[in-house]
Every structure is written in structure tokens, then in C-alpha cells.
Motif scaffolding. Sequence first.
Motif, PDB file in Angstrom:
ATOM      1  N   GLN A  22      -0.523   6.837   3.953  1.00 34.03           N
ATOM      2  CA  GLN A  22       0.274   6.171   4.263  1.00 34.03           C
ATOM      3  C   GLN A  22       1.795   5.962   4.670  1.00 34.03           C
ATOM      4  N   ASP A  73      -3.987   8.891  -0.456  1.00 33.62           N
ATOM      5  CA  ASP A  73      -3.036   7.628  -0.495  1.00 33.62           C
ATOM      6  C   ASP A  73      -1.911   8.122   0.240  1.00 33.62           C
ATOM      7  N   LEU A 127     -16.764  11.840   0.884  1.00 31.60           N
ATOM      8  CA  LEU A 127     -15.981  10.891   1.040  1.00 31.60           C
ATOM      9  C   LEU A 127     -15.480  10.794   2.451  1.00 31.60           C
ATOM     10  N   GLU A 159       2.345   1.834  -3.382  1.00 31.56           N
ATOM     11  CA  GLU A 159       1.348   1.952  -4.391  1.00 31.56           C
ATOM     12  C   GLU A 159       1.095   3.722  -4.245  1.00 31.56           C
ATOM     13  N   GLN A 214     -17.735   8.153   4.098  1.00 26.31           N
ATOM     14  CA  GLN A 214     -17.341   6.697   3.713  1.00 26.31           C
ATOM     15  C   GLN A 214     -16.066   6.087   4.087  1.00 26.31           C
ATOM     16  N   ARG A 270     -12.843   4.290   5.721  1.00 26.15           N
ATOM     17  CA  ARG A 270     -12.835   3.272   6.745  1.00 26.15           C
ATOM     18  C   ARG A 270     -11.460   3.322   7.627  1.00 26.15           C
ATOM     19  N   PHE A 288      -8.470  13.365   3.755  1.00 28.30           N
ATOM     20  CA  PHE A 288      -9.869  13.968   3.099  1.00 28.30           C
ATOM     21  C   PHE A 288      -9.945  15.348   3.493  1.00 28.30           C
ATOM     22  N   LYS A 332       0.867  -1.302  -0.288  1.00 30.35           N
ATOM     23  CA  LYS A 332       0.019  -0.314  -0.104  1.00 30.35           C
ATOM     24  C   LYS A 332       0.832   1.197  -0.025  1.00 30.35           C
ATOM     25  N   ALA A 364       3.241   5.991  -2.674  1.00 32.78           N
ATOM     26  CA  ALA A 364       4.613   6.611  -3.400  1.00 32.78           C
ATOM     27  C   ALA A 364       4.706   6.795  -4.700  1.00 32.78           C
ATOM     28  N   ARG A 409      -6.857   8.450   6.553  1.00 32.15           N
ATOM     29  CA  ARG A 409      -7.578   8.904   5.456  1.00 32.15           C
ATOM     30  C   ARG A 409      -8.557   9.886   5.386  1.00 32.15           C
TER      31      ARG A 409
END
Lengths: 477, 228
Positions: free
Chosen positions: A233, A229, A287, A151, A290, A292, A300, A148, A153, A296
Amino acid sequence: MIILAIPLIPVLVSLVALLTPRLQVIRLASTLGGLTALILTMRVAQMVSRHIALTVWPHWIGVDGLSSLILVLQGFVAMTATLYSWGYMKQVAAPHPRREQQFYVNLNLFLASLFMVPIFLQPALTWVAVELTTVLSVFLVGFENTPKALEAAWKYAVITIMGATIAVLGIFLLLWGLSTLHVTIQTWATLKNAAPEMPVALLKLAFVFIFIGFGTKVGIVPMHTWLPDAHSQAPSSVCALLSGIEVSTILYVIMRLWPVFEQIPGDFAQNWALVFGLISVGTAAFLMVQVRDFKRLFAFSTVEQMGILLVALGLGPAGHYAMLYQLLTHAITKSLAFYSAGAVFLATSTLDIASIKGLIRISPLAGFSLLFSGLAIAGAPPFAVFLSEFSIFRASLTSRHILVLALLLAFLTLAFIGILRHLNHMIFGKPTHPRITLPRSVTLALFISWLPVLVFGVYLPASVHHLLALTMLALRR
Amino acid sequence: MDQLMGIHHILVDVNGLVGALFLLSAVVLMTARQAQSVLRLFVRQSILLAISAFVLGWLHHSAELMIVGFITIIAKAILIPQLLTRTLGPDIRSRRELEFIVNTPVSLLIALGITVLSYFFVAPLLMGSGQDILVNLPVGLDVLLIGVYTLAVRREAVPQMLAMMAIDNGAFFAGIAITTSSAIIELAAGLEGVMVVLVAAILTRTLAQHMGTTEVGALTHLKEGESE
């Protein structure tokens, strides 16, 4: 000279980190470096308050109100982030001392590139510094080396470098405009003065490239896809830097050129800012309901806050003060939110909202800090963001943007509900993890970060108000 | 004098030809399947950029543009391919993309649309400008936009990375015609281009080690609303 020392200090620290394998020395050097940077940036801001602008090398390096505001915010987040990293990275990178060393080399180089953005007086050089911030932070985003993180990066590198390349064409167009007017000095100031003479078509095209290009790195919807992302991360201290101050630093470049673009007839630039700002706030708010993953959620929230800043910019002169105020409160509050999220991660080893309950009993400090920083970033009183968001509402009323105000209120309410719903689930109930105590440096960084969030919520010191007022000069035509 | 004028005309024509080839290289780069051939095309495209910089430098007596040309050759035609070849093993470079997200004829049509669009965008700026700007500005913008499209539809790491550098080439192809101060940016961008490729190449290698693939189009773990 003091201005040049600011980016130089982290470079020196990264050299120390490169040369000695002793982690305790590196951690100490990095924390001291952060503290020194904060002191120097505050000193610069103080000098700017007295002299309005400082120049080290005419037409090349110098600062004014706007750049010193950005510098102080960078200094503050850099100080707390280096302090926070001490205890946080010790736990996260525990079995790999070599990786922790690498982390500090990267972190300090990234800090140096951030400090370089506001001190250049030429758009071309600033662009180079912006590119550097990306290149030097890619490995910080991918630090965990999990699929993850890699991805995140990859998306971060590819999308934001593409954005910067689009922006460079915009800068070329502006420089072309200068050279057709036989202006040889290419600084922010000469651009601002020459803008009324430039063809409107050229300004429009340059604006679109610069807005889309740098906007990609600011995280404006629909170019935001990499942001949640990357900003979720990375290790938490890096998230605080990326979300708290890096995006604002890039927005600074757009703000620098704002007086140039405001001169395009028909409120062209203002309308773009309003439309994309509202789209960003709205999309992020939906967003946020929603998500999880609680990091994140805050990522957002950064998209949402950048949207709010753009809306304030689009309101015209009425919104300028409110915008700068919001820039300040966002930087201090968002970094705090990520430190709290990092503390929760230390306590539970997961980012999944659904699998955490009873946080307040697992770690009272992490629980309280997450709850209140969530409330603070959502705009609840008596925290700093409440006052700045309120002044944006007032600005939209006085500039008669009633529809904008209505949409903004609706989206912010939705975002508020989104944040509270998730935090409520995590904080109360039967604890899912055993009780732990947080590392001392993490606790200290949390307390330091809480200070301005609480203070600026009830009282804005005269010196800060003065600096904000000076900052507005840069946004004026 | 006549001879000089003759050379001038020839150079302007050469620049026009270079512009056409530059555009062609972007279109072929968009459709090439093998990572190795994308790399070869990128090197040729960079050399074309350098030739245009030399020609414009000669026409405008600008030492800066000559420097831009040299930096482009060193950074993009020599260092970047070397770095890629060294950092990534032969197996990654020889990877082919068998299935494109968008098939080639549709991509060509889109490229045509982008070309028309970019002329449309810059048309108001071209009135009264020199022969060189007439070629470089629209072609540069066109290559930039085709590069963005290529980046979006590529699924393999190496072609995506090279599309990113092709966008850079497009921006500078336009830049060298409209501003002579691009030297300082190109110097920095050349150095940073090398850094970008190094960073991206190391990232690609790590991806290959940890996930056994460099198909970045398959990276879709991070999104909302779905459970793990």
C-alpha cells in the motif's frame, strides 16, 4: 566520526524539508542526502575491510563486517529510493504540494532510524532504533490516505509494535543472564562470550521471545499478516525500502544474537529457523499463485525470501556465507522489483493484475523492467539471486539437509511459476492503456538499480567477497 | 537494624500485593467494554508498574529503577491519556464494544490458562532467585501474554492501542526485577510510547474521518483470492 554522519544526514535533510516549502529544493536535498549516505556507507565498508572493526564510542557505537554490509545495502537502496521518489512522488502527490513535503520529512526520518539500527553495539539501544523504524514509517505506509492504505498502516503499527515489545522481554532476559554472571558491559560481544555460562532454560526462553518478536517484523509466517498489506500500500519508493532493506535490517538483529542462540544444545535455534523458514517459503509460494495485485506479489516474495534466509541460517556454519550473499542479492533485486512495479503503476494507475495487458507496448521500459526483475527475484539465471540461491542449495547438500533441499526446491519452483504466470498476463497481449513515457528520475533509478543485479549475477568483485567473508565473523561463535 | 528488616519485609509484601493488582488490572482491561474505562484501567496499571519500580528501587538501592518509576508516571499516567483525550474527540472515547469476538467467561478461562502457562514457562528460571523476581517475572510475562490476547480479540481502535501499551507494561514489570539497566530502555520506551500513541491516535482520527468508524476489526479489505 563518519559513522555518526550517516544517520545525521537524513535528519538534516528532513529539517530542510520541514523548513522550506520549495519542493524542488527538498527533492534535490533528499536525493543528494541519499547519494552522500551511499558514499559514506561505502567508505565505512572500505575502512572495515582494512581494520575489521571501527569503534566510535567503545561499548556504545561502532561497526564491524556484518553491520557495514547492512549499512552499504541501506545506503544503496536509500540512494535509489530518494532519486526514484523525485519523479514518482511528483506524479502521485501532484495536486498536494504540502503532502509531498510531509512525505520527504517522514521518508528521511525513517532513513535515519534505519541507519541507526546497525551502528549500536548494545542490544538495548538497537531495540530502541528498531522501534523507531516502525513509528517513523507508519505514516509512509498510510500516505495515500485511502481506506486500504489506512488499514495497512494500522495493522503494520499494531502488529509490529506488539512484536517489538515481546522482543524486549527477550532482551531483558539476556541482560539478566549477564548480570547474574556479574558482567556489567552489555554489548553483543559480551553476550556472545557469556552465553556458554548462561542457563539453557534462560537462553531458550529469550530466544523464543526474540525470534517471535523480531520475527514479526521480519515477516515470518504466521506473524506475516501485516507485511503484504503494508509493503503493497505504501508509495513504491517506500515499498522498496521496506521490502528491500527494512526487513533485512531487523533480521540483522536476530543474526547478531545468532552466535548466542547457536550455543543452546540440541540445535534448538537452528531447528526453529529451519521449520519457520520452510513454513514461510511454502506459505508465500502458495499465496503468490493466488494474488490479484502485483505489488502484493512482490510483497509475498519478500516473505518467501526471508524464509529462505532463515533456512540458510538454520543450516549452520555451512549456510552462513550463502545466507549473507542472499541478503545482498535480495536487497538489490527486491528494491528493483518495487521500482519496476511503481513504474507500471505510473503507466496504468492500477495495481490489479487482471486489468493490465500489453504492458510492453504501454511503456517498454516499465514492461521489460517488470518482466526481468520478476525473473530475477524468482531466481532465474543469469541474475544475482540465482547464484545466491544456488549456493544455499549447495550448503544444504553439504550439511546433509536433503529434505530441506527438496522442500525448498519444490516451493521455489511453485513461486517461480506464480510470478511468471502473473507477469506473463500483464506484459503481453493487446495494450489496455495508452502509451506513456516515465519521468526521468524514475528511468535513471531503474537503470542504476539494474547495474548490481546484472553484475553480481555473473561476477562477484573481490572487495564484495572480502566484505562477505568478514561478515561471517559476526555469525561465528 | 530490626526496624530496617521490618521495612524490607513490608516492602516485599507490598510488591507482592502490587503484582496481584497488576495482574487483576490486565484481566479487567481485557473485559472492559467502554474505551474510557479501558483508558482509566491502563493509567492505574501504569501507576502500579511505577510503584513496583519504586519499591524495587528502594530494596536494591537503585537510582535507575526510581527513574524508571518517574518516567512511567510521566509518560504513561500523564502524557498518554492527555494526548488521547486531545487528539480524539469525546465521541470516539465513549464508544462501546457491545459484542466481543469471544465472550467474557471464555476470555476469563483463557486468561487463567495463560496464567498457568506463563508460570510453567518461567518456573525453571525461578529457582534460587529473590522474592521480587518470583513475583515480577511470571506476573510480567502473564500480563504481556494477556495483552497479546486482548489485542487480538479487540475490535475498536482505542482499546487495541491501549492493549498494545499494556503489553509494554507487562514486559517492563518483568524487566525492572531482572535488570537494573532497564532505565535507558524505559526512557526510550516511555518517549516512544508517547510517540506510538500519538501516531496511533492520529491514524484513528484519520480512519474515523475517511471511513466513519473506528472499528478496526471491520478492516478486512486487504486479502487474497477475492475480487474487489
